[in-house]
Design a protein around this motif. Structure first.
Motif, PDB file in Angstrom:
ATOM      1  N   PRO A   1       0.801  -1.223   0.000  1.00  0.00           N
ATOM      2  CA  PRO A   1       0.000   0.000   0.000  1.00  0.00           C
ATOM      3  C   PRO A   1       0.838   1.279   0.000  1.00  0.00           C
ATOM      4  O   PRO A   1       0.464   2.265  -0.629  1.00  0.00           O
ATOM      5  N   VAL A   2       1.958   1.271   0.705  1.00  0.00           N
ATOM      6  CA  VAL A   2       2.776   2.476   0.773  1.00  0.00           C
ATOM      7  C   VAL A   2       3.357   2.819  -0.603  1.00  0.00           C
ATOM      8  O   VAL A   2       3.569   3.997  -0.925  1.00  0.00           O
ATOM      9  N   GLN A   3       3.601   1.821  -1.439  1.00  0.00           N
ATOM     10  CA  GLN A   3       4.076   2.075  -2.795  1.00  0.00           C
ATOM     11  C   GLN A   3       2.962   2.657  -3.662  1.00  0.00           C
ATOM     12  O   GLN A   3       3.193   3.562  -4.471  1.00  0.00           O
ATOM     13  N   PHE A   4       1.756   2.121  -3.497  1.00  0.00           N
ATOM     14  CA  PHE A   4       0.613   2.695  -4.205  1.00  0.00           C
ATOM     15  C   PHE A   4       0.370   4.128  -3.757  1.00  0.00           C
ATOM     16  O   PHE A   4       0.008   4.987  -4.577  1.00  0.00           O
ATOM     17  N   ALA A   5       0.576   4.408  -2.483  1.00  0.00           N
ATOM     18  CA  ALA A   5       0.355   5.763  -1.963  1.00  0.00           C
ATOM     19  C   ALA A   5       1.259   6.777  -2.664  1.00  0.00           C
ATOM     20  O   ALA A   5       0.826   7.887  -2.995  1.00  0.00           O
ATOM     21  N   ARG A   6       2.503   6.412  -2.903  1.00  0.00           N
ATOM     22  CA  ARG A   6       3.425   7.329  -3.586  1.00  0.00           C
ATOM     23  C   ARG A   6       2.989   7.565  -5.030  1.00  0.00           C
ATOM     24  O   ARG A   6       2.994   8.701  -5.517  1.00  0.00           O
ATOM     25  N   ALA A   7       2.613   6.486  -5.725  1.00  0.00           N
ATOM     26  CA  ALA A   7       2.183   6.627  -7.117  1.00  0.00           C
ATOM     27  C   ALA A   7       0.887   7.431  -7.214  1.00  0.00           C
ATOM     28  O   ALA A   7       0.725   8.263  -8.122  1.00  0.00           O
ATOM     29  N   PHE A   8      -0.025   7.194  -6.299  1.00  0.00           N
ATOM     30  CA  PHE A   8      -1.301   7.903  -6.310  1.00  0.00           C
ATOM     31  C   PHE A   8      -1.092   9.394  -6.047  1.00  0.00           C
ATOM     32  O   PHE A   8      -1.692  10.246  -6.721  1.00  0.00           O
ATOM     33  N   ALA A   9      -0.245   9.719  -5.082  1.00  0.00           N
ATOM     34  CA  ALA A   9       0.024  11.126  -4.772  1.00  0.00           C
ATOM     35  C   ALA A   9       0.675  11.832  -5.958  1.00  0.00           C
ATOM     36  O   ALA A   9       0.341  12.989  -6.266  1.00  0.00           O
ATOM     37  N   ASP A  10       1.593  11.157  -6.639  1.00  0.00           N
ATOM     38  CA  ASP A  10       2.250  11.745  -7.811  1.00  0.00           C
ATOM     39  C   ASP A  10       1.233  12.019  -8.924  1.00  0.00           C
ATOM     40  O   ASP A  10       1.253  13.088  -9.557  1.00  0.00           O
ATOM     41  N   LEU A  11       0.354  11.045  -9.179  1.00  0.00           N
ATOM     42  CA  LEU A  11      -0.653  11.219 -10.222  1.00  0.00           C
ATOM     43  C   LEU A  11      -1.620  12.341  -9.873  1.00  0.00           C
ATOM     44  O   LEU A  11      -1.935  13.201 -10.711  1.00  0.00           O
ATOM     45  N   LEU A  12      -2.087  12.350  -8.638  1.00  0.00           N
ATOM     46  CA  LEU A  12      -3.056  13.361  -8.227  1.00  0.00           C
ATOM     47  C   LEU A  12      -2.446  14.760  -8.271  1.00  0.00           C
ATOM     48  O   LEU A  12      -3.098  15.726  -8.704  1.00  0.00           O
ATOM     49  N   LYS A  13      -1.213  14.885  -7.858  1.00  0.00           N
ATOM     50  CA  LYS A  13      -0.526  16.180  -7.898  1.00  0.00           C
ATOM     51  C   LYS A  13      -0.404  16.673  -9.343  1.00  0.00           C
ATOM     52  O   LYS A  13      -0.606  17.869  -9.625  1.00  0.00           O
ATOM     53  N   HIS A  14      -0.090  15.758 -10.241  1.00  0.00           N
ATOM     54  CA  HIS A  14       0.029  16.121 -11.654  1.00  0.00           C
ATOM     55  C   HIS A  14      -1.316  16.598 -12.210  1.00  0.00           C
ATOM     56  O   HIS A  14      -1.374  17.589 -12.964  1.00  0.00           O
ATOM     57  N   LEU A  15      -2.390  15.917 -11.861  1.00  0.00           N
ATOM     58  CA  LEU A  15      -3.714  16.308 -12.354  1.00  0.00           C
ATOM     59  C   LEU A  15      -4.120  17.674 -11.818  1.00  0.00           C
ATOM     60  O   LEU A  15      -4.624  18.528 -12.558  1.00  0.00           O
ATOM     61  N   VAL A  16      -3.924  17.880 -10.519  1.00  0.00           N
ATOM     62  CA  VAL A  16      -4.354  19.132  -9.885  1.00  0.00           C
ATOM     63  C   VAL A  16      -3.553  20.324 -10.387  1.00  0.00           C
ATOM     64  O   VAL A  16      -4.111  21.414 -10.639  1.00  0.00           O
ATOM     65  N   GLU A  17      -2.266  20.148 -10.558  1.00  0.00           N
ATOM     66  CA  GLU A  17      -1.403  21.287 -10.882  1.00  0.00           C
ATOM     67  C   GLU A  17      -1.231  21.515 -12.379  1.00  0.00           C
ATOM     68  O   GLU A  17      -1.129  22.672 -12.820  1.00  0.00           O
TER      69      GLU A  17
END
Length: 495
Positions: A385-401
């Motif tokens: 899960p901690v690996q998915f958390a990093r990938a998810f945060a990176d994707l979400l940050k890219h979408l938002v910004e």
């Protein structure tokens, strides 16, 4: 050398005083220890015969009672009168937090504390100091009545690691018992590829009989006139001929499909997700889709009822749902258009470039965005899960910004998975819960005004899964419930 009588006298007198001091100190420390023991481990008073007061909940109360705050769970785990310390045990506590092996009688609208005590861990895993996003032991539990069922999500006690608890609100009259399965111990659920699945099922020592409150349901009727707000929706599932229907505990899910379309009003929606999102859009496009058969008649691909749990092959030529196969073909919903983009695991493929390219060059500008990822990642056996958390945060940050700097983004959780496993994949209840918590925790930590949580995982119930039909989807009737929550977010995202 002969000791003088005076010297012998002083020695005897000193010895006598030392003896007295020793006795006094022993009595003091013993009394103090007993007093401390009594204060820490005082046995609860056996409750008297139950009475049925009227519990009147407040309108649209989002803060339910927490009877587990009254329970001495550490004492329950240490007391050997009612638990031997080895066998798994679960039970309802009285509203005041006391334990009794006998059945409980309470009025409707009562909150009770549920406790699970686990025996010793059979083996200890090597645990890294990292966020696991779910408890070390995974227990799936349902409070089952004759007509109603309540999904119970257990929390691990902060100090007593083998104790789990949950606050359960009992709105509907029925007789409930707890049915549970211990799936994995000691974080073994996180990497199931290294551990055999050895479930252990158990039921509660006692039951609770929920009786109708008097005066009859006046407060309950007024309560359900308030619209549901927030992301957390607690409720019960009514068994209507093996089709389970959800009713929220303290509010009314009043927004309909037509309400959502009016709330959108000439909007363009970009959707990024997997088959679960496709199924949700099919129901939005046609509320009668896959409603001809309430239960599955067979598992053959040409069986019309198979869509209840699997619609992967119901349109192989893409003539009925062309939008599901080509993101450039819009799905028209009233005066709104939806562009569905099928994407898979975000940990094995970097989708950021593809999403940016489609959003800017192939699709009309979005007014609203829906993101549904994680289900494909849960299946990966070596992914934590901690690996998915990093990938998810990176994707979400890219979408938002970068991709959607002004648009509202609704983020959907991964799906609920009940007890058991799914073929050769890493799916289990623990991983399903952990990956959903990744999405919840990320949005909660960011507190971004344009990000809103669409929590479909909370509608999970063992009876609503399609595991026995060989798929990871939830049953068709649950999609209505999930979409109602989506309609609420479309019409009142900040409520």
């Amino acid at each position: 050398m002969i000791m003088s009588s005076q010297k012998r006298h002083f020695i005897l007198l000193g010895t006598f005083f030392i003896f007295l001091l020793t006795i006094s100190y022993h009595q003091y420390t013993t009394t103090r220890a007993e007093s401390l023991h009594d204060r820490l481990y005082e046995r609860p008073v056996e409750p008297a015969a139950p009475t049925l007061p009227v519990n009147t909940p407040t309108d649209n109360d989002t803060e339910l009672e927490k009877p587990c705050d009254k329970a001495n769970i550490m004492w329950l785990a240490s007391d050997r009168t009612n638990w031997n310390g080895w066998d798994t045990k679960t039970f309802f506590l009285h509203p005041d937090g006391n334990y009794s092996a006998s059945d409980l009688y309470v009025p409707q609208h009562t909150s009770l504390c549920v406790v699970v005590l686990l025996g010793p861990v059979p083996a200890v895993s090597k645990i890294k100091v990292e966020n696991h996003y779910a408890p070390s032991d995974i227990i799936t539990m349902t409070a089952v009545g004759t007509d109603y069922s309540i999904a119970v999500t257990l929390e691990q006690h902060a100090k007593q690691n083998n104790a789990y608890f949950a606050n359960v609100y009992l709105r509907h009259p029925d007789t409930y018992e707890l049915r549970a399965v211990t799936e994995y111990r000691s974080f073994f659920w996180e990497t199931p590829i290294h551990h055999n699945y050895q479930p252990y099922g158990f039921v509660s020592d006692n039951k609770v009989v929920v009786q109708p409150a008097t005066p009859a349901n006046a407060a309950d009727t007024a309560l359900h006139t308030a619209a549901c707000t927030g992301n957390t929706l607690r409720g019960s599932w009514f068994n209507n001929s093996d089709v389970y229907e959800f009713s929220a505990d303290r509010c009314d899910l009043r927004f309909t499909r037509q309400d959502a379309l009016r709330c959108l009003h000439r909007k363009t929606v970009h959707v990024w997700g997997d088959g679960n999102m496709r199924r949700s859009l099919k129901v939005m496009a046609d509320p009668q889709w896959c409603t001809e058969h309430p239960t599955i008649l067979g598992l053959e691909e040409d069986d019309p009822s198979i869509c209840i749990c699997n619609d992967d092959m119901d349109d192989p030529e893409h003539t009925l749902f062309p939008w599901a196969a080509d993101h450039r073909v819009p799905l028209t919903l009233g005066d709104n258009t939806v562009h569905y983009n099928s994407i898979g695991a975000i940990t094995t493929q970097d989708w950021r470039g593809e999403i940016a390219q489609r959003a800017s060059g192939q699709l009309p500008r979005a007014d609203l965005v829906i993101l549904s990822v994680g289900n494909e990642d849960v299946a990966s056996s070596r992914l934590k899960p901690v690996q998915f958390a990093r990938a998810f945060a990176d994707l979400l940050k890219h979408l938002v910004e970068n991709v959607y700097p002004t648009q509202t983004i609704l983020v959907r959780t991964p799906q609920f998975f009940g007890s058991g496993t799914h073929y050769w994949t890493a799916w289990n209840a623990g991983r399903s819960r952990a990956f959903a918590n990744v999405v919840r925790d990320t949005l909660a930590q960011w507190q971004h005004p344009r990000l809103h949580l669409w929590d479909t995982h909370q509608f999970g119930l063992e009876y609503n899964t399609c595991r026995y039909q060989g798929t990871l989807y939830t049953r068709r009737n649950v999609i209505d419930m999930e979409n109602q929550h989506l309609y609420q977010l479309m019409c009142a995202p900040n409520s």
